[in-house]
Scaffold this motif. Structure first.
Motif, short mmCIF file in Angstrom:
data_model
loop_
_atom_site.label_atom_id
_atom_site.label_comp_id
_atom_site.label_asym_id
_atom_site.label_seq_id
_atom_site.Cartn_x
_atom_site.Cartn_y
_atom_site.Cartn_z
N VAL A 1 -80.94 -14.42 17.58
CA VAL A 1 -79.90 -14.61 16.55
C VAL A 1 -78.53 -14.31 17.15
O VAL A 1 -78.32 -13.22 17.69
CB VAL A 1 -80.15 -13.69 15.34
N PRO A 2 -77.58 -15.23 17.11
CA PRO A 2 -76.23 -14.95 17.61
C PRO A 2 -75.61 -13.77 16.87
O PRO A 2 -75.72 -13.66 15.64
CB PRO A 2 -75.46 -16.26 17.31
N SER A 3 -74.99 -12.88 17.61
CA SER A 3 -74.45 -11.67 17.01
C SER A 3 -73.38 -11.96 15.96
O SER A 3 -73.22 -11.20 15.00
CB SER A 3 -73.86 -10.76 18.10
N VAL A 4 -72.66 -13.08 16.12
CA VAL A 4 -71.61 -13.40 15.17
C VAL A 4 -72.18 -13.66 13.78
O VAL A 4 -71.51 -13.45 12.76
CB VAL A 4 -70.78 -14.60 15.67
N VAL A 5 -73.44 -14.13 13.72
CA VAL A 5 -74.07 -14.41 12.43
C VAL A 5 -74.26 -13.13 11.62
O VAL A 5 -74.25 -13.13 10.39
CB VAL A 5 -75.42 -15.11 12.65
N LEU A 6 -74.41 -11.99 12.32
CA LEU A 6 -74.69 -10.72 11.66
C LEU A 6 -73.43 -9.95 11.28
O LEU A 6 -73.53 -8.85 10.71
CB LEU A 6 -75.55 -9.85 12.58
N PRO B 1 -73.84 1.58 13.95
CA PRO B 1 -74.56 0.30 14.12
C PRO B 1 -74.83 -0.07 15.58
O PRO B 1 -75.63 -0.97 15.84
CB PRO B 1 -73.61 -0.72 13.47
N LEU B 2 -74.18 0.61 16.52
CA LEU B 2 -74.36 0.28 17.93
C LEU B 2 -75.33 1.22 18.64
O LEU B 2 -75.55 1.08 19.85
CB LEU B 2 -73.01 0.33 18.66
N LEU B 3 -75.91 2.17 17.93
CA LEU B 3 -76.71 3.21 18.57
C LEU B 3 -78.06 2.71 19.08
O LEU B 3 -78.75 3.44 19.79
CB LEU B 3 -76.92 4.38 17.62
N ALA B 4 -78.46 1.53 18.71
CA ALA B 4 -79.71 0.94 19.22
C ALA B 4 -79.56 -0.57 19.23
O ALA B 4 -78.80 -1.13 18.43
CB ALA B 4 -80.90 1.35 18.35
N ASP B 5 -80.24 -1.20 20.16
CA ASP B 5 -80.20 -2.66 20.20
C ASP B 5 -81.53 -3.21 20.68
O ASP B 5 -82.27 -2.56 21.42
CB ASP B 5 -79.05 -3.16 21.07
N ALA B 6 -81.84 -4.42 20.24
CA ALA B 6 -83.14 -5.03 20.53
C ALA B 6 -83.30 -5.30 22.02
O ALA B 6 -84.41 -5.15 22.56
CB ALA B 6 -83.29 -6.32 19.73
N HIS C 1 -67.49 -6.37 16.48
CA HIS C 1 -67.93 -5.30 15.58
C HIS C 1 -66.77 -4.40 15.19
O HIS C 1 -66.66 -3.97 14.03
CB HIS C 1 -69.03 -4.48 16.25
N PHE C 2 -65.89 -4.10 16.14
CA PHE C 2 -64.76 -3.22 15.83
C PHE C 2 -63.73 -3.89 14.93
O PHE C 2 -62.98 -3.22 14.23
CB PHE C 2 -64.09 -2.75 17.13
#
Length: 277
Positions: free
Chosen positions: A117-122, A145-150, A211-212
């Motif tokens: 999934v493109p990050s911009v979609v989220l 929201p950045l503390l974990a990533d797939a 995100h920021f």
């Protein structure tokens, strides 16, 4: 045969030199133009030797902008995100690799789906969640929201899968629990993967922009990426401001480049864990 091999090597080196030049040349232009005057950078942006060598762009950055504050915010957020992301990604990956529970395969499949999934979609759903939780325009909303990533979980799981589970049996016989086995036995063996994840996490959080943009509004919470983005939009007056913008870009690049060059030889090999095991 020897002539063919020599010719092939020469051709290979020529291709590598050309590709390296294409890749490095824009960065060299950015460094050189940051030491030009605004007029010279506008008239001759591709020149490799400044006619008037000046530090005016860097002086304006440090004295006419909030660059020190942006840098402090970036350092704080990057360090916190990197430390906790490496820990949480490793913990989740170990659970998916070693623990047997119902739905484990489905959860891992969801992680893989997230990568597609493109990050911009989220961005909009992320903004709505942050807003509802009362975290908008706070450090918490920028960091949590950045503390974990797939991607990090996927990297660590693949590495843990390459380590034989039999190595952990001695620790379990001695009475070590799941977390103690993970922390004292398996995690130290995953040093190459941890270094890789640390570099990727540092680079990703340091260069994070979208995100920021959606998680904060106050100028006091600007990071280097959002602050420099404001400069690019023409915050400091008329003119192209090429030296100012490029000087900011050069300064932003230095920490990531330093971290990468320090640890580049330690980036993991996908088979290293299995070979050591």
């Amino acid at each position: 045969m020897k002539q063919r091999v020599t010719g092939g090597l020469i051709a290979g080196y020529v291709v590598l030199v050309v590709l390296a030049t294409v890749y490095i040349y824009p960065f060299v232009i950015a460094i050189v133009d940051s030491f030009k005057t605004d007029a010279e950078a506008t008239q001759d942006p591709m020149g490799l030797i400044p006619q008037t060598f000046t530090f005016a762009a860097y002086e304006r950055l440090f004295f006419d902008t909030a660059l020190p504050l942006w840098a402090a915010n970036s350092v704080f957020i990057t360090v916190v995100v990197t430390v906790f992301r490496v820990f949480f990604d490793s913990l989740a990956a170990y659970a998916l690799s070693r623990l047997r529970f119902r739905g484990r395969s489905a959860i891992f499949a969801l992680f893989i789906a997230v990568l597609a999934v493109p990050s911009v979609v989220l961005l909009i759903p992320r903004f709505l969640v942050i807003k509802e939780l009362g975290l908008f325009d706070t450090y918490g909303g920028m960091i949590i929201p950045l503390l974990a990533d797939a991607a990090g979980i996927f990297i660590m799981k693949q590495f843990f899968d390459s380590i034989p589970a039999s190595i952990e049996e001695a620790a379990r016989i001695d009475g070590a629990g799941v977390f103690r086995t993970f922390w004292s036995v398996t995690l130290p063996m995953a040093t190459p993967a941890l270094i890789t994840l640390t570099i990727l996490s540092f680079q990703g959080s340091w260069n994070e922009f979208a995100h920021f943009v959606v998680s904060r509004q106050s100028p006091e919470l600007n990071t280097l990426t959002t602050g420099v983005g404001a400069l690019v939009s023409g915050q400091l007056g008329s003119g192209n401001q090429f030296p100012l913008k490029l000087a900011a870009a050069v300064l932003m690049t230095i920490p990531v480049a330093v971290v990468f060059f320090i640890f580049q030889r330690r980036i993991m090999s996908t088979t290293e864990g299995a070979e050591k095991g």
